[in-house]
Design a protein around this motif. Structure first.
Motif, PDB file in Angstrom:
ATOM      1  N   LEU A   5       0.797  -1.321   0.005  1.00 56.31           N
ATOM      2  CA  LEU A   5      -0.047  -0.033   0.144  1.00 56.31           C
ATOM      3  C   LEU A   5       0.963   1.283   0.131  1.00 56.31           C
ATOM      4  O   LEU A   5       0.582   2.013  -0.814  1.00 56.31           O
ATOM      5  N   PRO A   6       2.037   1.315   0.714  1.00 60.83           N
ATOM      6  CA  PRO A   6       2.619   2.509   0.844  1.00 60.83           C
ATOM      7  C   PRO A   6       3.627   2.651  -0.479  1.00 60.83           C
ATOM      8  O   PRO A   6       3.711   3.960  -0.982  1.00 60.83           O
ATOM      9  N   ILE A   7       3.993   1.712  -1.202  1.00 59.73           N
ATOM     10  CA  ILE A   7       4.405   1.777  -2.363  1.00 59.73           C
ATOM     11  C   ILE A   7       3.671   2.331  -3.508  1.00 59.73           C
ATOM     12  O   ILE A   7       4.180   2.975  -4.345  1.00 59.73           O
ATOM     13  N   ARG A  57      -5.274   7.976 -16.486  1.00 54.10           N
ATOM     14  CA  ARG A  57      -5.517   9.086 -15.605  1.00 54.10           C
ATOM     15  C   ARG A  57      -6.759   8.965 -14.782  1.00 54.10           C
ATOM     16  O   ARG A  57      -6.478   9.031 -13.481  1.00 54.10           O
ATOM     17  N   VAL A  58      -7.834   8.657 -15.255  1.00 62.33           N
ATOM     18  CA  VAL A  58      -9.160   8.558 -14.354  1.00 62.33           C
ATOM     19  C   VAL A  58      -8.981   7.312 -13.300  1.00 62.33           C
ATOM     20  O   VAL A  58      -9.412   7.439 -12.220  1.00 62.33           O
ATOM     21  N   LEU A  59      -8.339   6.103 -13.760  1.00 67.73           N
ATOM     22  CA  LEU A  59      -8.375   5.017 -13.012  1.00 67.73           C
ATOM     23  C   LEU A  59      -7.376   5.457 -11.696  1.00 67.73           C
ATOM     24  O   LEU A  59      -7.309   5.047 -10.943  1.00 67.73           O
ATOM     25  N   ALA A  60      -6.202   6.152 -12.248  1.00 68.42           N
ATOM     26  CA  ALA A  60      -5.271   6.633 -11.125  1.00 68.42           C
ATOM     27  C   ALA A  60      -5.903   7.414 -10.243  1.00 68.42           C
ATOM     28  O   ALA A  60      -5.512   7.262  -8.870  1.00 68.42           O
ATOM     29  N   ASP A  61      -6.443   8.208 -10.543  1.00 72.21           N
ATOM     30  CA  ASP A  61      -7.326   9.073  -9.507  1.00 72.21           C
ATOM     31  C   ASP A  61      -8.338   8.250  -8.590  1.00 72.21           C
ATOM     32  O   ASP A  61      -8.297   8.534  -7.340  1.00 72.21           O
ATOM     33  N   LYS A  62      -8.917   7.400  -9.312  1.00 76.07           N
ATOM     34  CA  LYS A  62      -9.907   6.498  -8.425  1.00 76.07           C
ATOM     35  C   LYS A  62      -9.210   5.707  -7.282  1.00 76.07           C
ATOM     36  O   LYS A  62      -9.738   5.259  -6.336  1.00 76.07           O
ATOM     37  N   LEU A  63      -7.993   5.105  -7.960  1.00 77.81           N
ATOM     38  CA  LEU A  63      -7.413   4.224  -7.068  1.00 77.81           C
ATOM     39  C   LEU A  63      -6.776   5.034  -6.048  1.00 77.81           C
ATOM     40  O   LEU A  63      -6.772   4.620  -4.826  1.00 77.81           O
ATOM     41  N   GLN A  65      -8.331   7.547  -4.644  1.00 79.97           N
ATOM     42  CA  GLN A  65      -9.400   7.886  -3.670  1.00 79.97           C
ATOM     43  C   GLN A  65      -9.477   6.582  -2.978  1.00 79.97           C
ATOM     44  O   GLN A  65      -9.826   6.425  -1.721  1.00 79.97           O
ATOM     45  N   THR A  66      -9.593   5.329  -3.606  1.00 84.95           N
ATOM     46  CA  THR A  66      -9.688   4.305  -2.849  1.00 84.95           C
ATOM     47  C   THR A  66      -8.827   3.938  -1.817  1.00 84.95           C
ATOM     48  O   THR A  66      -8.974   3.295  -0.819  1.00 84.95           O
ATOM     49  N   LEU A  67      -7.373   4.311  -2.049  1.00 82.71           N
ATOM     50  CA  LEU A  67      -6.347   3.969  -1.082  1.00 82.71           C
ATOM     51  C   LEU A  67      -6.511   4.924  -0.201  1.00 82.71           C
ATOM     52  O   LEU A  67      -6.450   4.348   1.137  1.00 82.71           O
ATOM     53  N   GLN A  68      -7.007   6.007  -0.233  1.00 79.07           N
ATOM     54  CA  GLN A  68      -7.323   6.987   0.820  1.00 79.07           C
ATOM     55  C   GLN A  68      -8.550   6.343   1.831  1.00 79.07           C
ATOM     56  O   GLN A  68      -8.473   6.705   3.097  1.00 79.07           O
ATOM     57  N   THR A  69      -9.581   5.979   1.243  1.00 80.14           N
ATOM     58  CA  THR A  69     -10.883   5.357   1.772  1.00 80.14           C
ATOM     59  C   THR A  69     -10.273   4.193   2.625  1.00 80.14           C
ATOM     60  O   THR A  69     -10.775   4.069   3.854  1.00 80.14           O
ATOM     61  N   LEU A  70      -9.371   3.233   2.169  1.00 75.71           N
ATOM     62  CA  LEU A  70      -8.924   1.974   2.833  1.00 75.71           C
ATOM     63  C   LEU A  70      -7.869   2.407   3.912  1.00 75.71           C
ATOM     64  O   LEU A  70      -8.196   1.899   5.033  1.00 75.71           O
ATOM     65  N   GLU A  71      -7.238   3.549   3.712  1.00 80.35           N
ATOM     66  CA  GLU A  71      -6.306   3.856   4.784  1.00 80.35           C
ATOM     67  C   GLU A  71      -7.175   4.572   6.064  1.00 80.35           C
ATOM     68  O   GLU A  71      -6.954   4.222   7.369  1.00 80.35           O
ATOM     69  N   GLY A  72      -8.355   5.093   5.833  1.00 76.58           N
ATOM     70  CA  GLY A  72      -9.278   5.466   6.722  1.00 76.58           C
ATOM     71  C   GLY A  72      -9.723   4.496   7.333  1.00 76.58           C
ATOM     72  O   GLY A  72      -9.951   4.342   8.519  1.00 76.58           O
ATOM     73  N   ALA A  73     -10.511   3.437   6.665  1.00 76.53           N
ATOM     74  CA  ALA A  73     -10.975   2.214   7.158  1.00 76.53           C
ATOM     75  C   ALA A  73     -10.030   1.486   8.133  1.00 76.53           C
ATOM     76  O   ALA A  73     -10.322   1.148   9.145  1.00 76.53           O
ATOM     77  N   ALA A  74      -8.876   1.346   7.561  1.00 77.03           N
ATOM     78  CA  ALA A  74      -8.029   0.757   8.408  1.00 77.03           C
ATOM     79  C   ALA A  74      -7.672   1.366   9.755  1.00 77.03           C
ATOM     80  O   ALA A  74      -7.416   0.789  10.856  1.00 77.03           O
TER      81      ALA A  74
END
Length: 108
Positions: A5-7, A57-63, A65-74
């Protein structure tokens, strides 16, 4: 939190730069005259490449956002786990006290 995840978070901002740098490599250069069919195919490939770059680019932006959401949930799950651990410790201490009181009552 998974080790990758950090990578992934560290490399995500560079995806847009890579895509932006790659698009000019696929643009048509004015040079020798080509056949109409080849020219049409080149235009189609350029359009597809541009569309793919935008999609990446759109997928990278969505990814991102998803990583930020996962970090918050973790983080939230870690907080819940710590709270449950404190509750379990309190329950164990209470059980030990209750066992001591019951033993005292039996010995009298």
């Amino acid at each position: 939190m998974p080790a990758w995840l950090p990578i992934l978070k560290a490399s995500l901002p560079y995806v847009t730069q890579i895509v932006t740098a790659a698009i000019p490599a696929f643009t048509r250069k004015e040079s020798a005259r080509t056949e109409p069919l080849v020219e049409k195919q080149i235009e189609e490939l350029q359009a597809a490449t541009t569309h793919n770059a935008e999609s990446i680019r759109v997928l990278a932006d969505k990814l991102s956002q998803t990583l930020q959401t996962l970090e918050g949930a973790a983080t939230e799950m870690e907080n819940r786990a710590a709270r449950l651990q404190r509750i379990a410790l309190f329950a164990c201490v209470l059980a030990i006290i209750a066992t001591g009181v019951a033993l005292c009552a039996l010995l009298r």
